[in-house]
Design an enzyme around this catalytic site. Structure first.
Site, PDB file in Angstrom:
ATOM      1  N   THR A 186       0.817  -1.218   0.000  1.00  0.00           N
ATOM      2  CA  THR A 186       0.000   0.000   0.000  1.00  0.00           C
ATOM      3  C   THR A 186       0.856   1.276   0.000  1.00  0.00           C
ATOM      4  O   THR A 186       2.002   1.236   0.435  1.00  0.00           O
ATOM      5  CB  THR A 186      -0.859  -0.078   1.282  1.00  0.00           C
ATOM      6  OG1 THR A 186      -1.726  -1.177   1.128  1.00  0.00           O
ATOM      7  CG2 THR A 186      -1.641   1.163   1.571  1.00  0.00           C
ATOM      8  N   VAL A 215     -13.454  -4.825   1.991  1.00  0.00           N
ATOM      9  CA  VAL A 215     -12.902  -3.473   2.097  1.00  0.00           C
ATOM     10  C   VAL A 215     -11.949  -3.459   3.281  1.00  0.00           C
ATOM     11  O   VAL A 215     -12.300  -3.924   4.367  1.00  0.00           O
ATOM     12  CB  VAL A 215     -14.026  -2.427   2.286  1.00  0.00           C
ATOM     13  CG1 VAL A 215     -13.448  -1.056   2.560  1.00  0.00           C
ATOM     14  CG2 VAL A 215     -14.917  -2.387   1.043  1.00  0.00           C
ATOM     15  N   ASP A 217      -8.727  -1.321   5.612  1.00  0.00           N
ATOM     16  CA  ASP A 217      -8.654  -0.125   6.459  1.00  0.00           C
ATOM     17  C   ASP A 217      -8.346   1.137   5.665  1.00  0.00           C
ATOM     18  O   ASP A 217      -8.674   2.237   6.102  1.00  0.00           O
ATOM     19  CB  ASP A 217      -7.569  -0.310   7.524  1.00  0.00           C
ATOM     20  CG  ASP A 217      -6.194  -0.515   6.893  1.00  0.00           C
ATOM     21  OD1 ASP A 217      -6.093  -1.310   5.924  1.00  0.00           O
ATOM     22  OD2 ASP A 217      -5.222   0.110   7.345  1.00  0.00           O
ATOM     23  N   THR A 237      -0.471   1.170   7.066  1.00  0.00           N
ATOM     24  CA  THR A 237      -0.343   0.037   6.151  1.00  0.00           C
ATOM     25  C   THR A 237      -0.156  -1.230   6.965  1.00  0.00           C
ATOM     26  O   THR A 237       0.523  -1.206   7.999  1.00  0.00           O
ATOM     27  CB  THR A 237       0.827   0.222   5.168  1.00  0.00           C
ATOM     28  OG1 THR A 237       0.980  -0.998   4.412  1.00  0.00           O
ATOM     29  CG2 THR A 237       2.149   0.528   5.865  1.00  0.00           C
TER      30      THR A 237
HETATM   31  N1  ASP Z   1      -3.923  -2.188   4.772  1.00  0.00           N
HETATM   32  C1  ASP Z   1      -4.175  -2.721   3.466  1.00  0.00           C
HETATM   33  C2  ASP Z   1      -5.415  -3.550   3.488  1.00  0.00           C
HETATM   34  O1  ASP Z   1      -5.602  -4.296   4.430  1.00  0.00           O
HETATM   35  C3  ASP Z   1      -3.039  -3.523   2.932  1.00  0.00           C
HETATM   36  C4  ASP Z   1      -1.665  -2.904   3.073  1.00  0.00           C
HETATM   37  O2  ASP Z   1      -1.478  -1.971   3.817  1.00  0.00           O
HETATM   38  O3  ASP Z   1      -0.750  -3.357   2.398  1.00  0.00           O
HETATM   39  O4  ASP Z   1      -6.158  -3.500   2.544  1.00  0.00           O
END
Ligand code: ASP
Length: 318
Positions: A186, A215, A217, A237
């Site tokens: 992310t 969906v 965070d 993230t």
């Molecule tokens: N937080 C993101 C999600 O769970 C993934 C990520 O941060 O890489 O969709």
């Protein structure tokens, strides 16, 4: 009544940094992330990431120096990261379990507490720009799936085909999972502009094992993104389900306000104690209301970098 009293100190709408009263203020700070994970890449594979983040920070520096607002520069920086196949957002977004790309993004302005977000969009090239349109051109905070797509078309966002997201260069993420079965990468940014205004934004493709319609965070205000001029701007993230359940970015802001903790104290408590104890892996980048940046992660690594008015960019994997 309580809410009205609380919000009465917050101006009703954002203003740009390029206003007369802000031109004398020369200082600014930006911090970005490119996802939490193991990031145990050999030097030749790490270099493009390091270079891309460095270049992005230089552009961020130039725009903030020219007086652009934190909100606009968060959108510029994340659009650039979304357009690169290197990151798990926009073009480089990871597909879900069914092989489809469903993208999430959010944006928040710390002066007005205005926010905009989109989730599970499939045809939007730059979800962070759509989140900005939701924030600035609708009365809503979060639009999802087909409703968000319709809003996009009505606001001049051209649809991209599914093939746009089918690029090959996604292998770093396959080797850098936070957890063995989940792939991260992310992007996010937190910025303090020359007006002293804060903004944060986050954009993602989620992770490969996610169900269609899941969906995370990243588009949830208070979980993946939060900004309040009275505390900090924060972008997260990691394993999104935990960040939602522990309202991570809002918790950091709230601890600063209610317990009078510094950003570092609040963020380290939430990431290294609360989240870690719960089993949630990942981290945050943030900048406080006085322009002090901070990064905290309990995963093996988190690609992140920061820059301030001095123009010196720092990029780190760990
Ligand atoms: N937080 C993101 C999600 O769970 C993934 C990520 O941060 O890489 O969709």
């Amino acid at each position: 009544m309580f809410a009205i009293g609380l919000l009465s100190t917050i101006p009703a709408k954002s203003w740009g940094a390029d206003s007369a009263e802000c031109r004398t203020q020369k200082k600014f700070t930006a911090i970005v992330h490119g996802g939490a994970g193991a990031w145990d890449l050999p030097a030749d594979e790490a270099k493009p990431y390091r270079d891309f983040i460095t270049k992005t920070l230089k552009q961020v520096h130039d725009q903030l120096k020219n007086g652009r607002s934190a909100v606009d520069v968060v959108v510029m920086a994340l659009s650039r990261l979304e357009d690169s196949p290197l990151f798990n957002a926009g073009r480089g977004a990871i597909a879900n379990r069914d092989g489809e790309h469903e993208l999430d993004a959010s944006l928040m302005a710390g002066d007005s507490l205005q926010a905009g977000a989109v989730a599970a969009v499939k045809t939007v090239k730059n979800p962070i720009q759509l989140a900005q349109a939701v924030m600035q051109q609708s009365e809503h905070v979060l639009l999802v799936a087909t409703g968000a797509e319709t809003f996009a078309r009505n606001h001049g966002f051209k649809a991209v085909k599914p093939q746009y997201f089918q690029v090959k260069n996604k292998k770093a993420y396959h080797r850098s999972p936070v957890a063995a079965d989940k792939k991260y990468g992310t992007v996010g940014a937190a910025i303090w502009d020359r007006c002293g205004n804060l903004a944060a934004g986050t954009s993602t493709g989620g992770y490969r094992t996610k169900l269609p319609g899941r969906v995370g965070d990243s588009p949830i205000i208070g979980a993946g993104t939060y900004a309040d001029n009275r505390s900090a701007a924060v972008s997260a993230t990691g394993h999104g389900e935990y960040f939602i359940r522990y309202a991570v970015t809002h918790d950091i802001s709230a601890r600063m306000r209610y317990q009078k903790l510094s950003l570092a104290q609040a963020a380290d408590t939430v990431i290294h104690k609360v989240l870690k104890k719960a089993g949630g892996s990942g981290g945050i980048v943030a900048v406080d209301y006085q322009g002090k940046p901070h990064a905290a992660f309990n995963s093996k690594a988190m690609l992140h970098g920061w820059i301030d008015h001095s123009g010196q960019a720092v990029v780190k994997f760990k």
